[in-house]
Scaffold this active site. Structure first.
Site, PDB file in Angstrom:
ATOM      1  N   SER A   1      46.775 -13.957  38.770  1.00  0.00           N
ATOM      2  CA  SER A   1      46.074 -13.245  37.693  1.00  0.00           C
ATOM      3  C   SER A   1      44.566 -13.387  37.852  1.00  0.00           C
ATOM      4  CB  SER A   1      46.483 -13.825  36.339  1.00  0.00           C
ATOM      5  OG  SER A   1      47.852 -13.588  36.147  1.00  0.00           O
TER       6      SER A   1
ATOM      7  N   GLY B 119      35.591  44.761  37.476  1.00  0.00           N
ATOM      8  CA  GLY B 119      34.741  44.778  36.279  1.00  0.00           C
ATOM      9  C   GLY B 119      34.201  43.397  35.943  1.00  0.00           C
TER      10      GLY B 119
ATOM     11  N   ARG C 230      32.770  41.378  27.545  1.00  0.00           N
ATOM     12  CA  ARG C 230      33.145  40.765  26.270  1.00  0.00           C
ATOM     13  C   ARG C 230      33.562  39.305  26.403  1.00  0.00           C
ATOM     14  NH1 ARG C 230      37.030  45.698  24.781  1.00  0.00           N
ATOM     15  NH2 ARG C 230      36.808  45.959  27.028  1.00  0.00           N
TER      16      ARG C 230
ATOM     17  N   ARG D 289      38.019 -21.689  43.554  1.00  0.00           N
ATOM     18  CA  ARG D 289      37.892 -22.096  42.162  1.00  0.00           C
ATOM     19  C   ARG D 289      37.179 -23.444  42.138  1.00  0.00           C
ATOM     20  NH1 ARG D 289      43.509 -23.007  39.880  1.00  0.00           N
ATOM     21  NH2 ARG D 289      44.164 -20.862  40.095  1.00  0.00           N
TER      22      ARG D 289
ATOM     23  N   GLY E 134      43.491  53.317  25.313  1.00  0.00           N
ATOM     24  CA  GLY E 134      43.593  54.763  25.449  1.00  0.00           C
ATOM     25  C   GLY E 134      44.868  55.237  24.761  1.00  0.00           C
TER      26      GLY E 134
ATOM     27  N   THR F  20      37.465  53.206  36.174  1.00  0.00           N
ATOM     28  CA  THR F  20      38.756  52.874  36.798  1.00  0.00           C
ATOM     29  C   THR F  20      39.152  53.885  37.884  1.00  0.00           C
ATOM     30  OG1 THR F  20      39.771  53.945  34.873  1.00  0.00           O
ATOM     31  CG2 THR F  20      39.753  51.541  34.889  1.00  0.00           C
TER      32      THR F  20
ATOM     33  N   LYS G 194      35.859  38.238  34.594  1.00  0.00           N
ATOM     34  CA  LYS G 194      36.968  38.033  33.659  1.00  0.00           C
ATOM     35  C   LYS G 194      38.274  37.607  34.332  1.00  0.00           C
ATOM     36  CE  LYS G 194      38.762  41.777  31.722  1.00  0.00           C
ATOM     37  NZ  LYS G 194      38.819  42.892  30.744  1.00  0.00           N
TER      38      LYS G 194
ATOM     39  N   GLN H  16      34.297  47.505  45.343  1.00  0.00           N
ATOM     40  CA  GLN H  16      33.664  48.559  44.551  1.00  0.00           C
ATOM     41  C   GLN H  16      32.267  48.028  44.199  1.00  0.00           C
ATOM     42  OE1 GLN H  16      35.013  49.022  40.505  1.00  0.00           O
ATOM     43  NE2 GLN H  16      34.552  51.214  40.466  1.00  0.00           N
TER      44      GLN H  16
ATOM     45  N   GLU I  70      40.544  58.121  25.615  1.00  0.00           N
ATOM     46  CA  GLU I  70      40.035  56.767  25.371  1.00  0.00           C
ATOM     47  C   GLU I  70      39.601  56.643  23.913  1.00  0.00           C
ATOM     48  OE1 GLU I  70      40.110  54.108  27.640  1.00  0.00           O
ATOM     49  OE2 GLU I  70      41.407  55.664  28.446  1.00  0.00           O
TER      50      GLU I  70
HETATM   51  C1  UD1 Z   1      41.769  50.986  30.437  1.00  0.00           C
HETATM   52  C2  UD1 Z   1      42.254  52.433  30.274  1.00  0.00           C
HETATM   53  C3  UD1 Z   1      42.879  52.590  28.893  1.00  0.00           C
HETATM   54  C4  UD1 Z   1      44.007  51.590  28.732  1.00  0.00           C
HETATM   55  C5  UD1 Z   1      43.529  50.163  29.020  1.00  0.00           C
HETATM   56  C6  UD1 Z   1      44.721  49.235  29.082  1.00  0.00           C
HETATM   57  C7  UD1 Z   1      40.761  53.868  31.582  1.00  0.00           C
HETATM   58  C8  UD1 Z   1      39.649  54.847  31.519  1.00  0.00           C
HETATM   59  N1  UD1 Z   1      41.147  53.357  30.422  1.00  0.00           N
HETATM   60  O1  UD1 Z   1      40.747  50.777  29.473  1.00  0.00           O
HETATM   61  O2  UD1 Z   1      43.376  53.899  28.729  1.00  0.00           O
HETATM   62  O3  UD1 Z   1      44.547  51.673  27.443  1.00  0.00           O
HETATM   63  O4  UD1 Z   1      42.855  50.087  30.300  1.00  0.00           O
HETATM   64  O5  UD1 Z   1      44.321  47.882  29.180  1.00  0.00           O
HETATM   65  O6  UD1 Z   1      41.274  53.598  32.643  1.00  0.00           O
HETATM   66  N2  UD1 Z   1      37.726  48.058  36.565  1.00  0.00           N
HETATM   67  C9  UD1 Z   1      37.226  48.141  37.864  1.00  0.00           C
HETATM   68  N3  UD1 Z   1      36.145  48.937  38.094  1.00  0.00           N
HETATM   69  C10 UD1 Z   1      35.548  49.669  37.134  1.00  0.00           C
HETATM   70  C11 UD1 Z   1      36.062  49.583  35.811  1.00  0.00           C
HETATM   71  C12 UD1 Z   1      37.155  48.771  35.558  1.00  0.00           C
HETATM   72  O7  UD1 Z   1      37.737  47.498  38.773  1.00  0.00           O
HETATM   73  O8  UD1 Z   1      34.571  50.373  37.460  1.00  0.00           O
HETATM   74  C13 UD1 Z   1      38.883  47.183  36.319  1.00  0.00           C
HETATM   75  C14 UD1 Z   1      38.552  46.049  35.366  1.00  0.00           C
HETATM   76  O9  UD1 Z   1      38.122  44.892  36.093  1.00  0.00           O
HETATM   77  C15 UD1 Z   1      39.879  45.811  34.661  1.00  0.00           C
HETATM   78  C16 UD1 Z   1      40.573  47.166  34.732  1.00  0.00           C
HETATM   79  O10 UD1 Z   1      39.901  47.928  35.704  1.00  0.00           O
HETATM   80  O11 UD1 Z   1      40.673  44.840  35.309  1.00  0.00           O
HETATM   81  C17 UD1 Z   1      40.541  47.904  33.379  1.00  0.00           C
HETATM   82  O12 UD1 Z   1      39.198  48.082  33.022  1.00  0.00           O
HETATM   83  P1  UD1 Z   1      38.703  47.938  31.526  1.00  0.00           P
HETATM   84  O13 UD1 Z   1      37.248  48.169  31.487  1.00  0.00           O
HETATM   85  O14 UD1 Z   1      39.232  46.681  30.937  1.00  0.00           O
HETATM   86  O15 UD1 Z   1      39.443  49.209  30.893  1.00  0.00           O
HETATM   87  P2  UD1 Z   1      39.785  49.460  29.388  1.00  0.00           P
HETATM   88  O16 UD1 Z   1      38.562  49.889  28.671  1.00  0.00           O
HETATM   89  O17 UD1 Z   1      40.533  48.307  28.853  1.00  0.00           O
HETATM   90 CA    CA Z   2      41.054  46.149  29.544  1.00  0.00          CA
END
Ligand code: UD1
Ligand code: CA
Length: 453
Positions: free
Chosen positions: A404, A11, A15, A439, A139, A79, A22, A73, A154
């Site tokens: 010195s 991801g 934010r 000197r 979630g 996820t 990140k 990916q 979620e």
């Molecule tokens: C996710 C969970 C949520 C949980 C939270 C805990 C899901 C749908 N939700 O939400 O239930 O409470 O984590 O922190 O799983 N990532 C990828 N590819 C993607 C999307 C995300 O590799 O397409 C990776 C991100 O880089 C990150 C991790 O997955 O390291 C979690 O993704 P993030 O978008 O932060 O999920 P949350 O919305 O926090």
């Molecule tokens: Ca997260």
């Protein structure tokens, strides 16, 4: 049973408002995802796959040469979609531990407990949860009247009642590999974010009659995810506090520890005392019986035993046993001090080696130099190493005495046991056992100051 860890780290982390992904943002001296990898390794799992995508070169570069595999990916579709990219790389008979790359507070002991619980229950899926007073953003874990797992919803898809639930999904799970990869194919992006949610696999497995377990983490702090820079700072503070506690338990004295910052990978030997307002960063190792600080900043350096460093800056340097540094010394990259070297106030050293027993006590610049044993470098000595285009070396042999305020115009060599007269500008090599003086003769002229005293 073999176990593979899959760390989701593709991801962007919108934010964070950053050019970097990140998971490569650092907390306590190393990227967030490296904290996760270290916890996984410490839990005894060797087979580690990181799912990368956004800014993947930054993640791959950090782990270059380490036994970590990457799968890509291309588009971040959620996820569930992220985990699916690892399908061809994971043995279908193994247990998959899934983690996010943004939870650096996770401890190895928690991962071990999760794996044990999963295996003991012979579950197809086990999710790690915890209870938070302020569950917003996570979630929520929904259970039936009997308390068994129903599904995860979620925040963005939750009803007001569901948002009241304080049990949250950590984003850390164990799965039986073939089971999870089978149901990942059935996921539909029918939710507020239009993503393939990994969390939906639990509900599908449950519906198929598979065993889905829930384990609650003892310490809610551990599952704190970093989504923005405020959380990054909060997590870093916790990592630093943990590190200080660990050091004190291991026999290091920290005076006013709240003012001392030590990065996660720093090692400090027993009976070393760290004084207030000291920052020790990166891959630094410090030996036993040292006194470091106050007001000292060291990074990526090796410090031997019984070393004293007061109010100084030390950067990528190697300091031997029994050296005394500071106050107000500046040791720059490539500085190697062997044993029993003294470097005093307002001395800057760069890319130089100083042999045992030598002293540079005050107000000097030593760059690109090789200093022999038992050498004394007088106050105000400068190695003139730069001609405006190139850097040149200075060699000072054993037992030399530099008067010195000597300028040593490099390239230049001062022979063994030779002496330079105070205030000399030395432009040619000095043979061993000689005195070099440059000197003008002192003139004395009768003089009357305008106002008498
Ligand atoms: C996710 C969970 C949520 C949980 C939270 C805990 C899901 C749908 N939700 O939400 O239930 O409470 O984590 O922190 O799983 N990532 C990828 N590819 C993607 C999307 C995300 O590799 O397409 C990776 C991100 O880089 C990150 C991790 O997955 O390291 C979690 O993704 P993030 O978008 O932060 O999920 P949350 O919305 O926090
Ligand atoms: Ca997260």
């Amino acid at each position: 049973m073999s176990c593979t860890a899959v760390i989701l780290a593709a991801g962007k982390g919108v934010r964070m408002r950053s050019k970097l992904p990140k998971v490569v943002h650092k907390a306590a001296g190393k990227p967030l995802v490296a904290h996760v990898v270290d916890a996984v390794r410490a839990a005894g799992i060797e087979d580690i796959i990181i799912v990368v995508g956004h800014g993947r070169e930054h993640v791959e570069n950090f782990f270059a040469g380490q036994p970590v595999k990457f799968v890509i990916q291309e588009q971040q579709l959620g996820t569930g979609h992220a985990l699916r990219q690892a399908e061809g790389t994971v043995d279908p008979d193994s247990t998959v531990l899934v983690l996010a790359g943004d939870t650096p507070l996770l401890r190895a002991s928690t991962l071990k407990a999760l794996l044990e619980h999963h295996q003991k229950c012979q579950a197809q899926a086990t999710v790690l949860t915890t209870f938070l007073d302020q569950p917003a953003g996570y979630g929520r874990v929904l259970r039936d009247e009997k308390g068994s797992f129903l599904r995860i919803v979620e925040e963005k898809d939750a009803t007001p009642e569901e948002k009241q639930v304080t049990e949250i999904n950590s984003g850390i799970y164990c799965f039986q590999a073939s089971a999870v990869f089978r149901v990942l194919q059935q996921l539909q992006p029918l939710n507020a974010q239009g993503e393939y949610y990994l969390t939906d696999t639990l509900e599908i497995l449950k519906g198929e009659g598979c065993r889905v377990e829930v384990m609650s983490a003892a310490e809610p702090e551990e599952i704190h995810g970093v989504n923005d820079r405020v959380q990054l700072a909060q997590v870093e503070k916790i990592l630093h506090r943990r590190k200080n506690l660990q050091l004190m338990r291991d026999g290091v004295t920290l005076v006013e520890p709240d003012t001392i910052i030590v990065d996660s990978d720093v090692t400090i030997g027993c009976d070393t005392v760290v004084l207030p307002f000291t920052i020790i960063q990166g891959k630094t190792s410090i030996g036993e019986d040292c006194e470091i600080g106050p007001w000292t900043n060291i990074n990526d350096s090796r410090i031997g035993h019984r070393v004293i460093i007061e109010s100084s800056r030390v950067k990528e340097a190697d300091i031997g046993d029994d050296c005394v540094i500071g106050p107000y010394a500046y040791l720059r990259p490539g500085t190697i001090l062997q044993e029993h070297v003294k470097v005093g106030d307002f001395v800057e050293i760069k890319q130089s080696t100083v042999a045992p027993g030598s002293k540079i006590p005050h107000l000097s610049y030593v760059g690109d130099a090789t200093v022999g044993r038992e050498v004394n470098i007088g106050a105000g000595t400068i190695t003139c190493n730069y001609d405006g285009q190139h850097k040149h070396p200075t060699i000072i042999e054993d037992h030399a005495f530099i008067g010195s305020n000597t300028n040593l115009v490099a390239p230049v060599r001062i022979g063994e046991a030779s002496v330079t007269g105070a205030g000399s500008t030395i432009t040619r090599d000095v043979p061993p056992h000689s005195l070099a003086v440059e000197r003008a003769d002192q003139r004395v002229i009768p003089w009357k100051k305008k106002r008498d005293h």
